[in-house]
Motif scaffolding. Sequence first.
Motif, PDB file in Angstrom:
ATOM      1  N   LYS A 304       0.852  -1.405  -0.182  1.00 23.12           N
ATOM      2  CA  LYS A 304       0.067  -0.132   0.218  1.00 23.12           C
ATOM      3  C   LYS A 304       0.975   1.258   0.154  1.00 23.12           C
ATOM      4  CE  LYS A 304      -3.619   1.545   2.387  1.00 23.12           C
ATOM      5  NZ  LYS A 304      -4.923   1.256   3.970  1.00 23.12           N
ATOM      6  N   LEU A 352      -9.292  -8.117   4.279  1.00 24.14           N
ATOM      7  CA  LEU A 352      -9.860  -8.036   2.667  1.00 24.14           C
ATOM      8  C   LEU A 352      -9.191  -9.144   2.203  1.00 24.14           C
ATOM      9  CD1 LEU A 352      -9.823  -4.312   1.236  1.00 24.14           C
ATOM     10  CD2 LEU A 352     -11.928  -6.126   2.288  1.00 24.14           C
ATOM     11  N   ARG A 411      -3.224 -10.009  -6.401  1.00 25.20           N
ATOM     12  CA  ARG A 411      -3.532  -9.563  -6.828  1.00 25.20           C
ATOM     13  C   ARG A 411      -4.462  -8.081  -6.719  1.00 25.20           C
ATOM     14  NH1 ARG A 411      -5.523 -10.559 -13.158  1.00 25.20           N
ATOM     15  NH2 ARG A 411      -4.563 -10.702 -14.009  1.00 25.20           N
ATOM     16  N   TRP A 412      -5.672  -8.349  -6.192  1.00 23.45           N
ATOM     17  CA  TRP A 412      -6.058  -7.113  -5.623  1.00 23.45           C
ATOM     18  C   TRP A 412      -6.185  -6.903  -4.523  1.00 23.45           C
ATOM     19  CZ3 TRP A 412      -9.934 -11.203  -7.815  1.00 23.45           C
ATOM     20  CH2 TRP A 412      -9.633 -10.944  -9.621  1.00 23.45           C
ATOM     21  N   PHE A 413      -5.317  -7.455  -3.518  1.00 19.88           N
ATOM     22  CA  PHE A 413      -6.298  -6.846  -2.319  1.00 19.88           C
ATOM     23  C   PHE A 413      -4.810  -7.158  -1.693  1.00 19.88           C
ATOM     24  CE2 PHE A 413     -10.596  -7.536  -2.350  1.00 19.88           C
ATOM     25  CZ  PHE A 413     -10.810  -8.439  -2.489  1.00 19.88           C
ATOM     26  N   ALA A 416      -4.159  -2.958  -0.696  1.00 20.26           N
ATOM     27  CA  ALA A 416      -5.439  -2.670   0.341  1.00 20.26           C
ATOM     28  C   ALA A 416      -5.436  -1.847   1.887  1.00 20.26           C
ATOM     29  CB  ALA A 416      -6.318  -2.966   0.314  1.00 20.26           C
TER      30      ALA A 416
ATOM     31  N   GLN B 156      -9.705   0.870   1.779  1.00 19.62           N
ATOM     32  CA  GLN B 156     -10.470  -1.029   0.706  1.00 19.62           C
ATOM     33  C   GLN B 156     -12.175  -0.780   0.664  1.00 19.62           C
ATOM     34  OE1 GLN B 156     -10.561  -2.263   4.893  1.00 19.62           O
ATOM     35  NE2 GLN B 156      -8.196  -2.831   4.485  1.00 19.62           N
ATOM     36  N   LEU B 159     -11.357   0.748  -2.949  1.00 17.91           N
ATOM     37  CA  LEU B 159     -11.379  -0.876  -3.969  1.00 17.91           C
ATOM     38  C   LEU B 159     -12.370  -2.001  -4.018  1.00 17.91           C
ATOM     39  CD1 LEU B 159      -8.862  -2.761  -5.058  1.00 17.91           C
ATOM     40  CD2 LEU B 159      -8.808  -3.379  -3.055  1.00 17.91           C
ATOM     41  N   LEU B 163     -13.425  -2.658  -7.502  1.00 12.05           N
ATOM     42  CA  LEU B 163     -13.118  -3.864  -8.462  1.00 12.05           C
ATOM     43  C   LEU B 163     -14.039  -4.833  -9.559  1.00 12.05           C
ATOM     44  CD1 LEU B 163     -11.187  -6.077  -5.386  1.00 12.05           C
ATOM     45  CD2 LEU B 163     -10.461  -6.118  -8.071  1.00 12.05           C
ATOM     46  N   ARG B 166     -13.246  -3.363 -12.014  1.00  8.89           N
ATOM     47  CA  ARG B 166     -12.550  -4.099 -12.933  1.00  8.89           C
ATOM     48  C   ARG B 166     -12.142  -5.451 -13.555  1.00  8.89           C
ATOM     49  NH1 ARG B 166      -8.306  -2.573  -8.882  1.00  8.89           N
ATOM     50  NH2 ARG B 166      -6.927  -3.928  -9.430  1.00  8.89           N
ATOM     51  N   VAL B 897     -16.968 -10.112   0.037  1.00  7.85           N
ATOM     52  CA  VAL B 897     -16.239  -9.758   0.307  1.00  7.85           C
ATOM     53  C   VAL B 897     -16.346  -7.927   0.648  1.00  7.85           C
ATOM     54  CG1 VAL B 897     -13.905  -8.600   1.030  1.00  7.85           C
ATOM     55  CG2 VAL B 897     -13.770 -11.116   0.008  1.00  7.85           C
TER      56      VAL B 897
END
Lengths: 416, 1051
Positions: A304, A352, A411-413, A416, B156, B159, B163, B166, B897
């Motif tokens: 991050k 997450l 990849r995504w989190f 975060a 968060q 995101l 997401l 995306r 999530v």
Amino acid sequence: MMAMRLLHAASVQLDVPLRGVGTVPRDLLDLVSAATLTAWDRIVDAAVTHDVDALLLTGDTFDAEDGSLAADVALRQGCEKLAEREIAVFVVPGPRDPLSAWQEIPFLPDNVTVFDSEADAPVELTDRGKTKWVILPVSAGTDPAPPELDKLRLPKKTGTDHRAVTVGMLWEADGAAVTGAMASSTRLASLDMLLCSDRAGSSSRTVSEAQIRRQGSPQGMTPFETGARGATLIEVDTNRKISTRLLPLAPIRRERLTARLEGVRHRDDLCDQMLAKLEELPVFPGEELRLVEWIFEGASPSWKRLDLDEAALEAIADSLTELTDQPGKLRSLHRAAPLWQDAVDDSQMNELWRDYLGIFERQPTMDAAELRRLATELRPQQAVPDGVWERWLQHVSPQEVARRARGFGRRWFAGA
Amino acid sequence: MKISGIEIDRFGVWRNFSQQLRPNGLNVFYGPNEAGKTTLLRFIRGVLYGYHPDDGPAVRRTSKSSPKSGLLHVLHRDLDYEIRRVSRGEDAGLLTVSGAAAGDSSARLLSDFVAGTDEKLFESVFAVGLPELQEFATLTEDEVARHLYGMTLGPQGQLLMDLPRRMDGELERLWPKDGHRGKLGEMADRHRDLTHQSQGLRPQRDRYRALIRQRRELDQRITSLRRKHTELQKQLRGHQFLEKVHAPWSRVRDQKRELAGIPDLRSFPTDGLSRLARLEADRDATIAARDELLTEIKLINKNLQVQRPSDSIRRFAGSIRALQEQRAQWDDVRQRKHALELQAAEYDRELHRQVTEIGRGWTTNRLETIVDTPEAHGRFFVAAREYQSVRSKTKRRQRWYKKLSTSCRDRELALRTELMHLGVEAPTLLEPLNLAKERLTQLTELGQLQLQAAELRQRSLTIDDHLERMQDRLGLPDWVWLVLAFFVIAGIGLFAAGLSAGISTGWLVGLIYMVLAVTAGGTTWALKLEFEAEIQRQVAELREQRNSQDNRRHEIENRIVELVQTHGLWDPTVEHAAPIDATDGKWVALSAERLAHLELAQREYQRILDTRQRLSHMRGRLQYQQRELGASRRTWCETLKSLGYDETIDINAAFAQWQQVTAARELRRRGQEARREVRGLQEDWERYRMRVEDLGRRMRVEGLDYSQPFVALDQWDGELRAWITSRQEYRRLLKDRKARRAEADDVQRRVDVFQQQVAALLQQANATDRSDLERKLQLYQRRQAIELGLQQATRDLEAITQTEPELALVEEDLTRFRAQDNTEHIRRLTREAADAEQQLQEQFEQLGTVKQELKTLAADRSSSRIRFEQSQAHEQLHDAWTNWYATAASAESVDLVGAMFEQANQPEMLAAAMPFVERLTCQKYRRLWTQLGRRQLFVDDDTSAPRPAEQLSGGTREQLFLAIRLAMVKAFAKHGVELPMVLDDVTVNFDVERSQAAVDTLMEFVKDGQQVLVFTSHIHFAEMFQKRGIEPIWLPARNKVTGLPEDRLAG
């Protein structure tokens, strides 16, 4: 004392494309596509340079299914060159190059000996009437012979020993699995050295006190075949002491390096760390291209803090390529390992991420039916005919899909 | 802030309304429709934040707003205040806050009361009517939304919001929904193309292997043809070889036969005849040379007899040579002597001239008497220096004295001239100086007095002017009289008006007017009196001042007259006696100037006296110096005399003489030295001449002049040379004769040798004589020819056999050889070989083609690239498919999530509103929440089914929004924003149960002191409060026409 040298290569995989290379600039395409051929040429040159008595190839010298012309040509020309120098070539087939494939090759030079089976008779290499080497194929069914046992029991002799050196080449063709039938066929053998590929499992090796030399392919074929690759030079001194030395011959060097994000405050610092790691790499003779795959390790706060995502990692890899690539000299290509590829320690995950993994694990098991369901639900307008569906599925492994989906969590989190 | 009372003067339908309120807790207002409840709400809002133009009376709504006025009694931090706002119509109203401390501004206080909130927030949250409650949009206004929805998404949340989009984008990119190819399609196409290309390359390998086999076959065929061709070639060579060999072999055989018939003359000299001729010729030539040599020897003997030399001069050769060798040296001596003689004569002449130049009485002998020692030179210099020093000093003092004396004389003259100009004849300057000083003082005083008198005069004139003006001003100015007249008239008018007003309207007004009038008149009169008194006073002062000044001026003028008469200060430039005008400074300046000149002259005079005294001292010293000079001069002359020089007081002349004498003495010394040297050289020369003469005597030579020794020496030297030459010639002749004799002997020996050789040759040829030799030579030549032919034939044969080393000569074959048959064989074999060669050529061409194609195939690496690209395309396709499925598989998890995150991160405000929601809806709705990043409310019912707020019934939605507002008011209160909440008929759509729930909720709500004003038009709702102990405030209904309350509530 006459010099005694052998050169051992395995899994040469002539003209088999390298895997996991990624996007290659046009000016490097020829180098990359001909990497295995170049490695083979270098094996032949090394055999000539070191004036070996023989070149030993243990399996997968080429891929019969490919039907590659370039492989055929390279093999023939290399063997002919060795024939001019009176250097023998001994071959045991492998899973990719079975005996039948070798037998289809017409009129190999006379210096090439392809063992027909693991029971084939040994071949003696002599010099001025004196036998230097005894080369023979062995398999899992080869038992230690009484002389072998005697050798095991008797104390070792000291002083000059002029007995011939016995070298076994492990027969791994037809799967190299130990079967009951093979186990029952015994051979008499006294081995000083056993040569095999690095693919050989312990079950396929014969029980012997012989020194075992496992040899990988001379050119790294996958991103995980890293470091120095080449062939092994085997030398025997007057006391019959056997020494081995790896000759780095691969034109393309593959590496997987790790960049740690902890303590890095800025992307420039990250680049510096990566460059420092590159500088620590030893230089291998003959390397023309370095393919470096970078793995980034760090807890979520680090991701991050540096605002890293896949695009940023690729940008870092591209800038590293720009810094280190030297057209006309040593070339370099860097890429970031896909974020989903490597396992991550739980301690590095954020909340997450953990939630995501937890939820994903509770989803139904990934199989072909599940894949079909996903396709049908997400693309209901496009009915996929069965034949086409099966054809598509051959590109996809449900286990791989599941693994990657898990890996997507990073990849995504991660940032975060 | 809490409202403790309302007082309305004029606002909307309200006039003179006053109502106390409970600062804490509920205040319920009941009034039917059109009672003015909402107006009260607007009034509260207007007082706090400003009236709106449309806050006018509900009955009459004209284009122009009516005035508004009223106040609120408020309690803020335990202090009472009154907030009054008055507006004339369009404006927001003038705000005043009573009860504030000094220095507090009303606006700041008000801002403090409302805790910095704005009207919009107040309307959205605190003062809520049914429309506000029903409009969802009010909850999305920025300020409210910020408090309500509260959360920033945070990274968060952002995101989780991004997401799904995306992921959809990724899925779409790879495999679009609309049926377009997408990335997967493109990749599949590429993979298919490359696979097709790769498969198309497969036959190349088979072709390669086929070519390898073909090459192998061709190699074998070529090998066989080569073998056959070689064999044919071999046979052909054999026959060709026979054909070539046969001829030379035949020749060899025939010549051998003939050679056997000739005798062996192995030792015969082949060149015997020629040798014989040569030997005889040489012998004859040698004999001729011998005879010639003998003749020469005879001739030499004759010459020797003639050349025998005489030895008489040989005995003296050494002495002659010795003297001759010294000749150059003695020649130098003679020349040097001559040069020295000339130089000595030159010195003598120069000496004579210099002595003459020195002066009369100087001779060479006198030069001898000069004392020329270093000590004498020292005395000379010292004496000269002393004398020179004294003389210089004396002259210097004389110069100073003269200079100073001249200067003093000049200054005296100048001083006298100056004094004449100044008119001073007194012997000293003291008296004129004193007079000048006195004069100056007098003039200065006169000037000052004159100035003072003038000044006083001027002041008097000024005062007179002033008095004249003052006289004019004794009366008031006109404009003052006009103002006073105006006031009087106005006063009279006002008085009349006052009377009129008192009669017609109110007595007070008339009284006021009359008072104004009286005031104006009185003020006017008072001003007049004051002004005139002031003027009078000023005039008296001025007059007194002028009198004093005049008195003073008279005194000064008297003093001036006295001064002028006493000291005669009359102006010489005017004819009648008038005093000097000393005011302009001219006379003072002149007097001062004169004084200055006199002072300067005095100083100069003093300096001249000092100079004279100094000159007197200098004269004394000068005399003393003169005496010293005389003594020094005497000492100098004595020194000169003692040293032998002429006496002179001129030091330079003495030095010059000294230099001349010294130079003359030097010349004399040099001349003497030269003569001395000449004598020495002369003696040496004489010695040399004597030696030459002595030698001549020994040689008994007569007739020579020995005064010139060189001449004799030259003659003897010539004779000696001649003798040497003749001796050399004699020796050469002897040598020559000896050599000739040796040569003649040698020639004789050679003749003998030639004779011997001729004999040996004949013996070798086994001939007796020349003719016999010729005959034997012919036989020998013939044999040689045959042998030569045989060698050549043998060489030819060998050469041919060497061309075919593998073939051997077989006699039998050669013997049986038939040319015709052999030719036939050759022809046949040639034909067969050509055929084989042609076949070979064809096979080679085929092999070349195969090799070329093999080379082309081997060089073609394009298949590697294609296979690599195919492998890459396969990897990419596999990767893309896996990505698509993995993305699809993980999308559901990501949604979950997001839901979890949403659930755990709801705004606090909603959580705070939930208890109110539950109460107001009688527990029907359990959960109030909003979606990530969206300003949309959802409630979960008792089955946990989520429902968006828009889909709720109107009443339920109002309850929901009311609950939210209650929560917001609580939240604001926690943060220090204490404002009363005003609810205007918000429960109209509540059923009984929910109305009761609302009452309970509000009762609970106000427990901690929050003030709530509830307006309702429903009697049952008001009674609910009444039952709970909250006595409502009953507002009257209004007349529909007049808008006035039917039961007026006043004060």
